[in-house]
Design a protein around this motif. Structure first.
Motif, PDB file in Angstrom:
ATOM      1  N   THR A  22       0.871  -1.176   0.000  1.00 43.48           N
ATOM      2  CA  THR A  22       0.000   0.000   0.000  1.00 43.48           C
ATOM      3  C   THR A  22       0.907   1.224   0.000  1.00 43.48           C
ATOM      4  N   PRO A  23       1.008   1.899  -1.131  1.00 45.62           N
ATOM      5  CA  PRO A  23       2.000   2.982  -1.241  1.00 45.62           C
ATOM      6  C   PRO A  23       1.904   4.037  -0.151  1.00 45.62           C
ATOM      7  N   VAL A  24       0.685   4.463   0.158  1.00 50.62           N
ATOM      8  CA  VAL A  24       0.540   5.473   1.215  1.00 50.62           C
ATOM      9  C   VAL A  24      -0.426   4.937   2.265  1.00 50.62           C
ATOM     10  N   VAL A  25       0.027   4.948   3.508  1.00 48.74           N
ATOM     11  CA  VAL A  25      -0.772   4.311   4.557  1.00 48.74           C
ATOM     12  C   VAL A  25      -0.397   4.940   5.896  1.00 48.74           C
ATOM     13  N   SER A  26      -1.264   4.784   6.871  1.00 46.48           N
ATOM     14  CA  SER A  26      -0.960   5.278   8.208  1.00 46.48           C
ATOM     15  C   SER A  26      -0.030   4.283   8.908  1.00 46.48           C
ATOM     16  N   VAL A  27       1.115   4.770   9.352  1.00 44.49           N
ATOM     17  CA  VAL A  27       2.110   3.870   9.939  1.00 44.49           C
ATOM     18  C   VAL A  27       2.626   4.405  11.268  1.00 44.49           C
ATOM     19  N   ASP A  28       3.112   3.481  12.083  1.00 42.70           N
ATOM     20  CA  ASP A  28       3.804   3.830  13.324  1.00 42.70           C
ATOM     21  C   ASP A  28       5.283   4.016  12.961  1.00 42.70           C
ATOM     22  N   LEU A  29       5.771   5.231  13.134  1.00 42.57           N
ATOM     23  CA  LEU A  29       7.156   5.520  12.723  1.00 42.57           C
ATOM     24  C   LEU A  29       8.184   4.694  13.498  1.00 42.57           C
ATOM     25  N   MET A  30       7.849   4.308  14.729  1.00 41.99           N
ATOM     26  CA  MET A  30       8.779   3.459  15.488  1.00 41.99           C
ATOM     27  C   MET A  30       8.952   2.108  14.789  1.00 41.99           C
ATOM     28  N   GLU A  31       7.870   1.623  14.197  1.00 41.94           N
ATOM     29  CA  GLU A  31       7.968   0.342  13.484  1.00 41.94           C
ATOM     30  C   GLU A  31       8.857   0.475  12.250  1.00 41.94           C
ATOM     31  N   ILE A  32       8.756   1.629  11.599  1.00 40.64           N
ATOM     32  CA  ILE A  32       9.618   1.878  10.434  1.00 40.64           C
ATOM     33  C   ILE A  32      11.088   1.890  10.880  1.00 40.64           C
ATOM     34  N   LEU A  33      11.356   2.607  11.970  1.00 40.68           N
ATOM     35  CA  LEU A  33      12.738   2.694  12.458  1.00 40.68           C
ATOM     36  C   LEU A  33      13.254   1.327  12.891  1.00 40.68           C
ATOM     37  N   ASP A  34      12.382   0.561  13.529  1.00 39.27           N
ATOM     38  CA  ASP A  34      12.784  -0.770  14.000  1.00 39.27           C
ATOM     39  C   ASP A  34      13.149  -1.668  12.818  1.00 39.27           C
ATOM     40  N   LEU A  35      12.362  -1.576  11.754  1.00 38.14           N
ATOM     41  CA  LEU A  35      12.656  -2.397  10.566  1.00 38.14           C
ATOM     42  C   LEU A  35      13.983  -1.958   9.935  1.00 38.14           C
ATOM     43  N   VAL A  36      14.173  -0.647   9.833  1.00 39.67           N
ATOM     44  CA  VAL A  36      15.434  -0.149   9.252  1.00 39.67           C
ATOM     45  C   VAL A  36      16.624  -0.589  10.111  1.00 39.67           C
ATOM     46  N   ARG A  37      16.440  -0.536  11.439  1.00 38.14           N
ATOM     47  CA  ARG A  37      17.522  -0.988  12.324  1.00 38.14           C
ATOM     48  C   ARG A  37      17.870  -2.447  12.031  1.00 38.14           C
ATOM     49  N   ASN A  38      16.846  -3.280  11.897  1.00 46.21           N
ATOM     50  CA  ASN A  38      17.115  -4.700  11.634  1.00 46.21           C
ATOM     51  C   ASN A  38      17.742  -4.920  10.266  1.00 46.21           C
ATOM     52  N   LEU A  39      17.228  -4.224   9.257  1.00 42.13           N
ATOM     53  CA  LEU A  39      17.742  -4.425   7.891  1.00 42.13           C
ATOM     54  C   LEU A  39      19.187  -3.938   7.773  1.00 42.13           C
ATOM     55  N   SER A  40      19.480  -2.799   8.386  1.00 39.92           N
ATOM     56  CA  SER A  40      20.847  -2.278   8.273  1.00 39.92           C
ATOM     57  C   SER A  40      21.824  -3.138   9.070  1.00 39.92           C
ATOM     58  N   GLY A  41      21.308  -3.861  10.059  1.00 38.33           N
ATOM     59  CA  GLY A  41      22.165  -4.735  10.862  1.00 38.33           C
ATOM     60  C   GLY A  41      22.778  -5.869  10.057  1.00 38.33           C
ATOM     61  N   TYR A  42      22.251  -6.121   8.864  1.00 39.23           N
ATOM     62  CA  TYR A  42      22.791  -7.197   8.032  1.00 39.23           C
ATOM     63  C   TYR A  42      24.015  -6.745   7.235  1.00 39.23           C
ATOM     64  N   LEU A  43      24.329  -5.463   7.309  1.00 41.22           N
ATOM     65  CA  LEU A  43      25.495  -4.960   6.572  1.00 41.22           C
ATOM     66  C   LEU A  43      26.759  -5.178   7.401  1.00 41.22           C
ATOM     67  N   SER A  44      27.822  -5.586   6.744  1.00 44.03           N
ATOM     68  CA  SER A  44      29.029  -5.961   7.485  1.00 44.03           C
ATOM     69  C   SER A  44      29.640  -4.774   8.227  1.00 44.03           C
ATOM     70  N   PHE A  45      29.399  -3.562   7.739  1.00 45.07           N
ATOM     71  CA  PHE A  45      30.023  -2.392   8.357  1.00 45.07           C
ATOM     72  C   PHE A  45      29.110  -1.699   9.367  1.00 45.07           C
ATOM     73  N   ALA A  46      27.936  -2.274   9.610  1.00 46.54           N
ATOM     74  CA  ALA A  46      26.956  -1.582  10.459  1.00 46.54           C
ATOM     75  C   ALA A  46      27.356  -1.587  11.921  1.00 46.54           C
ATOM     76  N   GLY A  47      27.089  -0.476  12.591  1.00 44.17           N
ATOM     77  CA  GLY A  47      27.242  -0.406  14.036  1.00 44.17           C
ATOM     78  C   GLY A  47      25.903  -0.704  14.690  1.00 44.17           C
TER      79      GLY A  47
END
Lengths: 255, 127
Positions: free
Chosen positions: A105-130
């Protein structure tokens, strides 16, 4: 699973869906590919550990056939290792699933904390991530009507840009504050790209502008601020939305 | 044969070292390129280095270059979980051998034996 909106539905406070669909251009596809590549690498690591562990169990079986007594502790630790890796694999797949469905759904009502949490998890897969720590506002759920996929792309690229320079072992603190009734502020403390003028580049500026998101950085404070409108009401959703001005030092001038 | 095994995936490295040990191959495990470099700088010598390509800090390609300066007799094998065309090309150019994860242990043993002229029969788990 959400059913994607179609036709000329109107979502997100008056943004025509046909315009919204145009946002998912090459930049979005490139982001999608990059994230999926890092996820697949992580899954390969999981499979490699399971493969080596089952290989070890096979080795022990062969040795037992030759008369060498089995070591129960090694069997137990190998089995536990396989179970742990399978759980890790499921966690990765759950994140992949969340990420994949963020385009439903391109535009939807979202909880921004959930967005940040997902980004935190996804970026954690990068070898250089802190490490990323998230700080919420007590008792408030930061809801916004936005394009979660593009917002993820912008936040993810900010995180990547910083960690590419600082490397593993460093820390980013992400917090959400309410600036006023119309905007959420996402603060990145510890933001430290190699050069402050590399983020946002033109590509990120275009993506951010298309959903009304503003980006400001403060070199001296090592801080980045991303402003997310609570609603996209009245936003002209065009791929060629006006670029944001360079506002590198604007935070210092704020009250 | 003495092997230097460097991979930031700790469980993978430890498990692989156990399997190599069962085949009579002594592997010293490091989870970062920096620690491995320190050890070789202190004078420890290895016949072969098995290096993960993608690691935080010093990656496998750079580590190979720096280890090669310290010990020009050391042989190299690269491991990778990526397997993209670019990685493969880089790995093939940089190392004598390049093996994708998940590993085939017998393929690794064959490679190690070939690089060090070790008799192939030494790869039996109980031998």
């Amino acid at each position: 699973m959400d059913v994607p909106a179609t036709g000329n539905d109107v979502k997100g406070g008056g943004v025509p869906m046909d315009n919204v669909k145009e946002w998912f251009g090459y930049d979005s596809l490139a982001f999608f590919g990059k994230v999926n590549a890092s996820i697949s690498h992580e899954l390969k690591n999981v499979m490699a550990i399971i493969s080596e562990t089952t290989g070890l169990l096979g080795d022990l079986s062969e040795m037992a056939r030759g008369g060498t007594p089995l070591d129960p502790d090694m069997l137990t630790s190998s089995t536990e290792s396989i179970i742990e890796e399978i759980q890790r694999g499921f966690t990765i797949i759950r994140q992949m699933n969340r990420f994949s469905h963020s385009v439903d759904t391109p535009v939807v009502s979202v909880d921004l904390m959930e967005i940040l949490d997902l980004v935190r998890n996804l970026s954690g897969y990068l070898s250089f991530a802190g490490k990323i720590s998230l700080h919420a506002i007590d008792g408030v759920t930061p809801m916004a009507t936005t394009c979660p996929f593009i917002l993820q792309a912008v936040i993810y690229q900010a995180v990547v840009c910083s960690f590419q320079n600082t490397g593993p072992g460093t820390k980013l603190e992400l917090s959400i504050l309410s600036q006023n009734n119309s905007t959420w502020r996402i603060l990145f403390d510890g933001f430290c790209p190699k050069e402050f003028d590399v983020f946002p580049d033109d590509r990120i500026k275009r993506m951010a502008a298309s959903i009304g998101v503003s980006i400001h950085s403060d070199r001296e404070a090592n801080r980045l601020e991303i402003g997310v409108p609570v609603s996209m009401e009245g936003l002209a959703a065009q791929p060629g939305a006006p670029e944001m001005p360079a506002e590198e030092d604007s935070l210092r001038n704020r009250p | 044969m003495k092997v230097l095994l460097v991979d930031d995936e700790q469980k993978f490295a430890l498990m692989l070292a156990k399997r190599l040990a069962l085949r009579g191959i002594e592997a010293e495990v490091f989870f970062s390129g920096e620690k491995a470099l320190d050890t070789v700088e202190q004078g420890h010598r290895f016949d072969v280095a098995i290096l993960d390509v993608k690691m935080p800090g010093i990656g496998g390609i750079e580590l190979k270059r720096r280890l090669g300066l310290l010990d020009e007799r050391m042989k190299f094998v690269f491991l990778t979980g990526h397997g993209s065309k670019t990685d493969y090309t880089t790995g093939a150019l940089e190392a004598e051998n390049y093996l994708p994860k998940p590993l085939q242990i017998e393929e690794l043993i064959e490679t190690l034996n070939r690089l060090t002229d070790r008799p192939p029969g030494a790869s039996d788990p109980d031998g």
